[in-house]
Design a protein around this motif. Structure first.
Motif, PDB file in Angstrom:
ATOM      1  N   THR A   1       0.892  -1.135  -0.011  1.00 41.48           N
ATOM      2  CA  THR A   1       0.066   0.068  -0.130  1.00 41.48           C
ATOM      3  C   THR A   1       0.879   1.382   0.104  1.00 41.48           C
ATOM      4  OG1 THR A   1      -1.612  -1.127   1.185  1.00 41.48           O
ATOM      5  CG2 THR A   1      -1.782   1.266   1.264  1.00 41.48           C
ATOM      6  N   ILE A   2       0.466   2.288  -0.650  1.00 48.46           N
ATOM      7  CA  ILE A   2       0.987   3.658  -0.710  1.00 48.46           C
ATOM      8  C   ILE A   2       0.230   4.316   0.547  1.00 48.46           C
ATOM      9  CG2 ILE A   2       1.187   5.807  -1.591  1.00 48.46           C
ATOM     10  CD1 ILE A   2       3.171   3.509  -2.616  1.00 48.46           C
ATOM     11  N   VAL A   3       0.839   4.950   1.737  1.00 42.97           N
ATOM     12  CA  VAL A   3       0.150   5.493   2.778  1.00 42.97           C
ATOM     13  C   VAL A   3       0.097   7.032   2.704  1.00 42.97           C
ATOM     14  CG1 VAL A   3       0.062   5.837   5.197  1.00 42.97           C
ATOM     15  CG2 VAL A   3       0.583   3.500   3.992  1.00 42.97           C
ATOM     16  N   VAL A   4      -1.047   7.643   2.792  1.00 45.67           N
ATOM     17  CA  VAL A   4      -1.041   9.331   3.053  1.00 45.67           C
ATOM     18  C   VAL A   4      -1.264   9.309   4.381  1.00 45.67           C
ATOM     19  CG1 VAL A   4      -1.543  11.337   2.348  1.00 45.67           C
ATOM     20  CG2 VAL A   4      -1.281   9.526   0.468  1.00 45.67           C
ATOM     21  N   ALA A   5      -0.706  10.292   5.327  1.00 37.66           N
ATOM     22  CA  ALA A   5      -1.107  10.492   6.618  1.00 37.66           C
ATOM     23  C   ALA A   5      -0.872  11.939   6.865  1.00 37.66           C
ATOM     24  CB  ALA A   5      -0.270   9.779   7.657  1.00 37.66           C
ATOM     25  N   HIS A   6      -1.785  12.624   7.333  1.00 36.33           N
ATOM     26  CA  HIS A   6      -1.860  13.825   7.941  1.00 36.33           C
ATOM     27  C   HIS A   6      -1.968  14.150   9.662  1.00 36.33           C
ATOM     28  CE1 HIS A   6      -2.129  15.601   3.873  1.00 36.33           C
ATOM     29  NE2 HIS A   6      -2.968  14.445   3.431  1.00 36.33           N
TER      30      HIS A   6
ATOM     31  N   PHE B   1       2.126  -1.252  -6.521  1.00 37.37           N
ATOM     32  CA  PHE B   1       1.118  -1.364  -5.631  1.00 37.37           C
ATOM     33  C   PHE B   1      -0.063  -1.175  -6.198  1.00 37.37           C
ATOM     34  CE2 PHE B   1       4.095  -0.791  -1.487  1.00 37.37           C
ATOM     35  CZ  PHE B   1       4.890  -2.130  -2.048  1.00 37.37           C
ATOM     36  N   LYS B   2      -1.177  -1.619  -5.851  1.00 40.04           N
ATOM     37  CA  LYS B   2      -2.750  -1.273  -6.440  1.00 40.04           C
ATOM     38  C   LYS B   2      -3.594  -0.711  -5.270  1.00 40.04           C
ATOM     39  CE  LYS B   2      -1.961  -2.335 -10.806  1.00 40.04           C
ATOM     40  NZ  LYS B   2      -1.825  -1.121 -11.794  1.00 40.04           N
ATOM     41  N   GLN B   3      -2.954  -0.447  -4.171  1.00 43.90           N
ATOM     42  CA  GLN B   3      -3.677   0.339  -3.010  1.00 43.90           C
ATOM     43  C   GLN B   3      -3.304   1.358  -2.460  1.00 43.90           C
ATOM     44  OE1 GLN B   3      -6.018  -2.275  -0.356  1.00 43.90           O
ATOM     45  NE2 GLN B   3      -4.617  -2.009   1.021  1.00 43.90           N
ATOM     46  N   VAL B   4      -3.998   2.374  -2.038  1.00 45.27           N
ATOM     47  CA  VAL B   4      -3.817   3.744  -1.502  1.00 45.27           C
ATOM     48  C   VAL B   4      -4.788   3.674   0.045  1.00 45.27           C
ATOM     49  CG1 VAL B   4      -3.566   6.051  -1.542  1.00 45.27           C
ATOM     50  CG2 VAL B   4      -3.098   4.736  -3.355  1.00 45.27           C
ATOM     51  N   LEU B   5      -3.896   3.864   1.138  1.00 54.29           N
ATOM     52  CA  LEU B   5      -4.625   4.250   2.375  1.00 54.29           C
ATOM     53  C   LEU B   5      -4.346   5.833   2.590  1.00 54.29           C
ATOM     54  CD1 LEU B   5      -6.125   3.328   5.159  1.00 54.29           C
ATOM     55  CD2 LEU B   5      -3.642   2.933   5.921  1.00 54.29           C
ATOM     56  N   VAL B   6      -5.479   6.695   3.184  1.00 49.38           N
ATOM     57  CA  VAL B   6      -5.209   7.877   3.570  1.00 49.38           C
ATOM     58  C   VAL B   6      -5.845   7.917   4.858  1.00 49.38           C
ATOM     59  CG1 VAL B   6      -5.749  10.267   2.820  1.00 49.38           C
ATOM     60  CG2 VAL B   6      -5.718   8.616   1.113  1.00 49.38           C
ATOM     61  N   THR B   7      -5.174   8.480   5.720  1.00 48.89           N
ATOM     62  CA  THR B   7      -5.529   8.458   7.133  1.00 48.89           C
ATOM     63  C   THR B   7      -5.206   9.849   7.721  1.00 48.89           C
ATOM     64  OG1 THR B   7      -5.259   7.343   9.235  1.00 48.89           O
ATOM     65  CG2 THR B   7      -3.439   7.551   8.070  1.00 48.89           C
ATOM     66  N   GLY B   8      -5.535  10.064   8.888  1.00 48.66           N
ATOM     67  CA  GLY B   8      -5.144  11.349   9.822  1.00 48.66           C
ATOM     68  C   GLY B   8      -6.156  11.267  10.912  1.00 48.66           C
ATOM     69  N   HIS B   9      -5.891  12.304  11.915  1.00 46.10           N
ATOM     70  CA  HIS B   9      -6.574  12.525  12.889  1.00 46.10           C
ATOM     71  C   HIS B   9      -6.887  14.160  13.225  1.00 46.10           C
ATOM     72  CE1 HIS B   9      -6.295  13.840  17.491  1.00 46.10           C
ATOM     73  NE2 HIS B   9      -7.345  13.139  17.633  1.00 46.10           N
ATOM     74  N   SER B  10      -8.197  14.406  13.671  1.00 39.95           N
ATOM     75  CA  SER B  10      -8.580  15.793  13.765  1.00 39.95           C
ATOM     76  C   SER B  10      -8.653  16.489  12.427  1.00 39.95           C
ATOM     77  CB  SER B  10      -7.776  16.463  14.924  1.00 39.95           C
ATOM     78  OG  SER B  10      -7.985  17.501  15.181  1.00 39.95           O
ATOM     79  N   LEU B  11      -7.929  17.592  12.308  1.00 38.73           N
ATOM     80  CA  LEU B  11      -7.852  18.628  11.001  1.00 38.73           C
ATOM     81  C   LEU B  11      -7.148  17.536  10.148  1.00 38.73           C
ATOM     82  CD1 LEU B  11      -7.779  21.043   9.460  1.00 38.73           C
ATOM     83  CD2 LEU B  11      -5.504  21.615  10.570  1.00 38.73           C
ATOM     84  N   GLY B  12      -6.200  16.671  10.467  1.00 38.39           N
ATOM     85  CA  GLY B  12      -5.734  15.940   9.625  1.00 38.39           C
ATOM     86  C   GLY B  12      -6.861  14.916   9.017  1.00 38.39           C
ATOM     87  N   ALA B  13      -7.808  14.520   9.904  1.00 40.17           N
ATOM     88  CA  ALA B  13      -8.698  13.563   9.140  1.00 40.17           C
ATOM     89  C   ALA B  13      -9.700  14.261   8.150  1.00 40.17           C
ATOM     90  CB  ALA B  13      -9.599  13.173  10.283  1.00 40.17           C
ATOM     91  N   ALA B  14      -9.844  15.488   8.296  1.00 37.75           N
ATOM     92  CA  ALA B  14     -10.523  16.276   7.111  1.00 37.75           C
ATOM     93  C   ALA B  14      -9.892  16.382   6.126  1.00 37.75           C
ATOM     94  CB  ALA B  14     -10.941  17.760   8.023  1.00 37.75           C
ATOM     95  N   VAL B  15      -8.402  16.852   6.322  1.00 39.91           N
ATOM     96  CA  VAL B  15      -7.518  16.798   4.996  1.00 39.91           C
ATOM     97  C   VAL B  15      -7.558  15.464   4.412  1.00 39.91           C
ATOM     98  CG1 VAL B  15      -5.293  17.369   4.376  1.00 39.91           C
ATOM     99  CG2 VAL B  15      -6.417  18.854   5.863  1.00 39.91           C
ATOM    100  N   ALA B  16      -7.467  14.347   5.184  1.00 36.41           N
ATOM    101  CA  ALA B  16      -7.249  13.072   4.695  1.00 36.41           C
ATOM    102  C   ALA B  16      -8.552  12.767   3.752  1.00 36.41           C
ATOM    103  CB  ALA B  16      -6.749  12.027   5.841  1.00 36.41           C
ATOM    104  N   SER B  17      -9.649  13.065   4.275  1.00 32.76           N
ATOM    105  CA  SER B  17     -10.843  12.676   3.503  1.00 32.76           C
ATOM    106  C   SER B  17     -10.946  13.366   2.242  1.00 32.76           C
ATOM    107  CB  SER B  17     -12.285  13.098   4.337  1.00 32.76           C
ATOM    108  OG  SER B  17     -12.194  14.438   4.627  1.00 32.76           O
ATOM    109  N   LEU B  18     -10.477  14.774   2.213  1.00 34.46           N
ATOM    110  CA  LEU B  18     -10.540  15.425   0.903  1.00 34.46           C
ATOM    111  C   LEU B  18      -9.412  14.815   0.046  1.00 34.46           C
ATOM    112  CD1 LEU B  18     -10.471  18.890   2.370  1.00 34.46           C
ATOM    113  CD2 LEU B  18     -12.431  18.081   0.776  1.00 34.46           C
ATOM    114  N   ASP B  19      -8.212  14.220   0.512  1.00 34.33           N
ATOM    115  CA  ASP B  19      -7.289  13.747  -0.077  1.00 34.33           C
ATOM    116  C   ASP B  19      -7.724  12.481  -1.033  1.00 34.33           C
ATOM    117  OD1 ASP B  19      -5.200  15.521   0.010  1.00 34.33           O
ATOM    118  OD2 ASP B  19      -4.041  14.254   1.377  1.00 34.33           O
TER     119      ASP B  19
END
Length: 352
Positions: A108-113, A177-195
């Motif tokens: 997986t390619i991971v994006v975290a905020h 890889f064929k999967q991306v995971l986007v995660t974050g907490h609080s403001l990071g959760a908001a940004v992650a959902s937009l990402d």
């Protein structure tokens, strides 16, 4: 000035919702869909399989960019030892911390905020604007005219969007890889959902985009929530007991959560084991009634579903309830990589 005006506007929201269907001073009033579907207990197996690893990455996003880049941030980095960071950045202000990495253990390619740093006024200001604006059609080409987003969240996400997109695309190409995971907490959760939405719209159909976030504030209106549900149908947003942040911006200001809420109902103070309930639909009202009050996450506890304190932060906190242990050898099933902390300085009720 905005912080002085907002409480007054929130009080008026219910009264004006029916009287003002059009935006008033750029603020939309009214509320969207609600669900009355019965909640269901989340198994420990699902907690371990679906939530634990995103929580580990969300915690790591609170470390400094330098320490994340070479995976030298101590326990948070040690919990995911095979991860290779592709880029990391942020200034704890207008650009909160973030990283993109490849995770060979899950292919997986991971994006975290990172979420809001409570002692950084620029980060808190990012969360304070409740105005809704149209979606950036360059980043969100499938968003119709009816989709409205929290202006501060969209602006914050836009500052790193190009780098996130190019790094994810490069990572997918170089790893296969064929999967991306986007995660974050609080403001990071908001940004992650937009990402997550941005990436889903841009990446090929054979790439799966998943998103698991923690302490998510409301990001947009009903049209946004509906669009997001179609883009990321297996979305998970974890809420914690009386955390107030998922209740802002207020539902009565025409903000709507997407589906996928999993609510932490209790935590064993000795073992750190958590029990969770899945809350079907958007804005599940059964969980609101079951877990206390008109909005269950009332201001009785600070927003400190805070992800374990990294070694690089100068602000202090004392651990209150451990939801997880960080041992890579034995990550106890119901122990998420989160710590409930009581910050030495209480942050404002609107800050995420």
């Amino acid at each position: 000035m905005m912080r002085m005006v907002l409480p007054f506007l929130v009080v008026l929201a219910a009264t004006l919702a029916r009287a003002a269907p059009a935006p008033l001073f750029g603020i939309h009033f009214g509320s969207g869909d609600e669900s009355n579907d019965k909640t269901a207990t989340v198994s420990q197996a699902d907690i371990s399989a679906k939530i634990l690893r995103p929580a580990l990455f969300s915690r790591t996003a609170y470390c400094s960019a330098g320490s994340v880049s070479n995976m030298s941030c101590g326990a948070p980095c040690d919990a995911t030892p095979n991860v290779k960071v592709l880029t990391a950045g942020g200034d704890d202000g207008a650009i909160p911390g973030f990283f993109v990495a490849s995770d060979p253990d899950t292919q997986t390619i991971v994006v975290a905020h990172q979420g809001t740093e409570p002692h950084n006024i620029l980060s808190i200001a990012n969360d304070a604007e409740f105005l809704q604006v149209g979606a950036n059609t360059t980043l969100f080409p499938k968003a119709g005219d009816g989709v409205k987003l929290h202006s501060g969240f969209q602006d914050t996400q836009g500052r790193t969007a190009d780098l996130i997109m190019s790094t994810v695309q490069s990572g997918l190409s170089s790893t296969g890889f064929k999967q991306v995971l986007v995660t974050g907490h609080s403001l990071g959760a908001a940004v992650a959902s937009l990402d997550a939405a941005m990436l889903r719209m841009a990446l090929p159909d054979d790439v799966q985009v998943k998103s698991v976030v923690f302490g998510l504030p409301r990001v947009g209106n009903q049209d946004w929530a509906d669009l997001f549900d179609t883009l990321i149908p297996d979305f998970i947003h974890v809420t914690n007991q009386n955390d107030p942040v998922p209740t802002v911006p207020p539902h009565d200001l025409d903000f709507e959560h997407p589906q996928g809420e999993i609510h932490i109902t209790s935590v064993d103070g000795t073992t750190g084991d958590a029990t969770m309930e899945s809350c079907p639909g958007q804005e599940n009202q059964v969980s609101v009634v079951a877990y206390g009050g008109v909005e269950r996450k009332v201001l009785t506890r600070p927003h400190d579903f805070r992800i374990a304190q990294p070694e690089t932060r100068s602000w202090t906190s004392r651990s209150r309830t451990t939801l997880a242990r960080t041992s890579t050898a034995s990550p106890s099933v119901a122990r998420l990589a989160l710590h409930e902390c009581q910050l030495s300085r209480r942050r404002g009720s609107g800050a995420a």
